[in-house]
Design an enzyme around this catalytic site. Structure first.
Site, short mmCIF file in Angstrom:
data_model
loop_
_atom_site.label_atom_id
_atom_site.label_comp_id
_atom_site.label_asym_id
_atom_site.label_seq_id
_atom_site.Cartn_x
_atom_site.Cartn_y
_atom_site.Cartn_z
N ASP A 56 0.73 -1.24 -0.12
CA ASP A 56 0.24 0.07 0.01
C ASP A 56 0.72 1.31 0.12
O ASP A 56 1.69 1.51 0.87
CB ASP A 56 -0.85 -0.27 1.30
CG ASP A 56 -1.56 1.11 1.45
OD1 ASP A 56 -2.31 1.66 0.11
OD2 ASP A 56 -1.86 1.82 2.50
N ASP A 82 0.39 5.55 0.47
CA ASP A 82 -0.42 6.46 0.44
C ASP A 82 0.21 7.79 0.18
O ASP A 82 1.34 8.01 0.86
CB ASP A 82 -0.98 6.53 1.99
CG ASP A 82 -2.12 5.59 2.21
OD1 ASP A 82 -2.95 5.25 1.27
OD2 ASP A 82 -2.41 5.19 3.51
N ASP A 136 3.59 1.19 3.29
CA ASP A 136 2.90 1.27 4.47
C ASP A 136 3.09 -0.07 5.00
O ASP A 136 2.33 -1.18 4.64
CB ASP A 136 1.44 1.43 4.53
CG ASP A 136 0.72 1.77 5.69
OD1 ASP A 136 1.38 1.38 7.11
OD2 ASP A 136 -0.42 2.25 5.73
#
Length: 395
Positions: free
Chosen positions: A98, A100, A295
């Site tokens: 992930d 972000d 992440d």
């Protein structure tokens, strides 16, 4: 959010799901499913521990429930609907990454526009894919725009499902280049020195793959850059930008670059002591520039729920969009992830009440909305309402 706005967004999401065929992930019957319903309250509760049997027909479920957010587990279980992880009987987990945008180094959400943040995040995504494909050799990868702040990558190659948290943590460390320095990348070999009683040690960087090759590529690019400069003073100035490289060292390095170019191109870092000083700093630059700031908890959590590609993100109204690998570089999230059912400027407009001034960047336009009544394209209105900046106008 007012009830009338919730009702409008639920209706808009229903239209999207009626017009969109959403494909489930592999082995959907072995995954846990969860969703967050639309409510007028700021605090919402996820409905989870649902099985594929609970969902039933995915298209019908999405059309009837019209959820704000939809998730499935990266893990596969024997009993995905069990209400405790220990009872689900874990069978394996996809390797998920992930990114972000607002967590990236150097990105300040207060100073950086949404479009700029997502562009920076796509650069990080390309770095991540480079590591996953070139260094690990992964081939079964699915790239997804999250519909919000970044991107997800699902890896389903043979062998990754059984990896435990510790193994996944090691992969994270490699992707982040944690704990790496130049010395960790150097291969050492003994070389017989002519006329010397004892052999000497030669240290080299890899020129074929991994972090060693990335450092070597950047180091060689610097050498080529300096050698190509016409002005000698420019060469010295370029090299003196590095700590520990004074004028004398820079002069020596210019000579070393020319006299030892072939050795440098082969990865040898023993050509001069100051060259090693330079290489250490270039290595640090490489780790900083080419590592992917993923992440960590998402990758190491074997029970993680992740957004369903094809669904809508309830915080933006944008699609959670699966991206073909060869289309990643050209993907424009603020254009390509707008649901076609929300139309464009030529399809009419939507009356909203802007509750606080906001700038919306969507399509190829920027919309500056002041507080009060406004008429905007539907996709802009859906975005502003989903973000909590507007309400649907009263009829």
């Amino acid at each position: 959010m007012e009830e009338r706005t919730v009702a409008y967004l639920r209706g808009a999401f229903k239209r999207h799901y009626e017009a969109t065929e959403v494909s489930p992930p592999p082995a959907p019957n072995e995954r846990e499913w969860g969703y967050i319903p639309w409510t007028a309250q700021a605090q919402t509760t996820m409905v989870r521990h649902r099985s594929w049997l609970d969902v039933g027909n995915l298209g019908r479920f999405l059309t009837e429930e019209r959820p704000q957010h939809v998730y499935f587990s990266a893990a596969q279980y024997r009993d995905p609907s069990a209400n405790s992880m220990s009872r689900k009987d874990w069978q394996g987990t996809d390797l998920v990454f992930d990114l972000d945008a607002d967590h990236l180094p150097g990105v300040d959400p207060e100073e950086t526009t949404y479009r700029e943040m997502l562009a920076t995040c796509k650069d990080a995504l390309l770095d991540l894919l480079d590591v996953l494909e070139d260094d690990f050799g992964f081939e079964d990868t699915t790239v997804v725009f999250s519909g919000g702040r970044g991107y997800h990558v699902h890896v389903r190659d043979d062998g990754v499902h059984e990896l435990g948290r510790g193994d996944r943590r090691e992969i994270v460390e490699y992707v982040l280049a944690e704990g790496l320095d130049l010395d960790a990348l150097l291969a050492r070999e003994l070389v017989d020195g002519i006329g010397l009683e004892n052999p000497t040690e030669k240290r080299t960087l890899s020129t074929t793959g991994g972090w060693g090759k990335r450092v070597h590529d950047r180091l060689l690019a610097l050498v080529d850059e300096v050698r190509a400069m016409d002005d000698h003073e420019d060469k010295l100035e370029r090299l003196q930008a590095y700590d520990g490289i004074g004028e004398g060292s820079a002069e020596k390095l210019v000579d070393v670059f020319d006299a030892n170019y072939d050795q440098i191109a082969q990865g040898n870092v023993e050509v001069h002591g100051r060259f090693l000083t330079l290489a250490r700093q270039v290595a640090a630059e490489t780790f900083d520039a080419e590592s992917a700031p993923i992440d960590e908890p998402v990758t190491t959590d074997i029970n993680r729920l992740i957004r369903l590609p094809g669904s809508l993100h309830g915080g933006t109204g944008l699609m959670v969009e699966r991206i073909p690998r060869d289309a990643v570089a050209d993907f424009e999230p603020l254009e390509d992830a707008i649901s076609p059912v929300f139309g464009d400027e030529s399809d009419g407009a939507l009356a909203i009440e802007v509750t606080e001034p906001v700038t919306v960047e969507l399509g190829d336009d920027t919309f500056t909305l002041e507080a009060g009544a406004a008429t905007v394209p539907e996709y802009v209105g859906v975005f502003a309402m989903a973000r909590g900046h507007a309400e649907i106008a009263k009829q």
